[in-house]
Design a protein around this motif. Structure first.
Motif, short mmCIF file in Angstrom:
data_model
loop_
_atom_site.label_atom_id
_atom_site.label_comp_id
_atom_site.label_asym_id
_atom_site.label_seq_id
_atom_site.Cartn_x
_atom_site.Cartn_y
_atom_site.Cartn_z
N GLU A 15 0.06 1.15 7.63
CA GLU A 15 0.86 0.52 6.58
C GLU A 15 0.24 -0.81 6.14
O GLU A 15 0.28 -1.16 4.96
N VAL A 16 -0.34 -1.53 7.06
CA VAL A 16 -0.98 -2.81 6.72
C VAL A 16 -2.20 -2.56 5.83
O VAL A 16 -2.40 -3.26 4.83
N LEU A 17 -3.00 -1.57 6.16
CA LEU A 17 -4.22 -1.30 5.39
C LEU A 17 -3.93 -0.75 4.00
O LEU A 17 -4.66 -1.04 3.05
N ARG A 18 -2.87 0.03 3.88
CA ARG A 18 -2.55 0.70 2.62
C ARG A 18 -2.22 -0.32 1.54
O ARG A 18 -1.26 -1.07 1.65
N GLY A 19 -3.05 -0.38 0.52
CA GLY A 19 -2.78 -1.26 -0.62
C GLY A 19 -3.28 -2.68 -0.46
O GLY A 19 -3.20 -3.47 -1.38
#
Length: 71
Positions: A15-19
């Protein structure tokens, strides 16, 4: 242990990496390769684990890296 509790963190790295995200006043873009994803994971792990007392883990790294391997 002194307080009779367990302090453990299972971190949601996908979730941190996404976007992309911002950390320490720096803007990180979503990685575009597996190598850059590994480098960002290392940066995030160092920063976050230094603020965590107890266990810190990033589960299912193979699934986290899959989208960046496919790119």
């Amino acid at each position: 242990m002194m307080q009779g509790s367990i302090n453990c963190c299972l971190f949601d790295m996908a979730e941190v990496l996404r976007g992309g995200f911002e950390m320490a006043s720096l803007q990180y873009k979503e990685p575009s390769t597996a190598l850059s994803a590994l480098q960002v994971i290392g940066d995030v792990t160092l920063a976050v684990s230094a603020q965590q007392f107890g266990c810190f883990s990033v589960g299912e790294c193979d699934k986290i890296l899959l989208p960046y391997v496919m790119k």
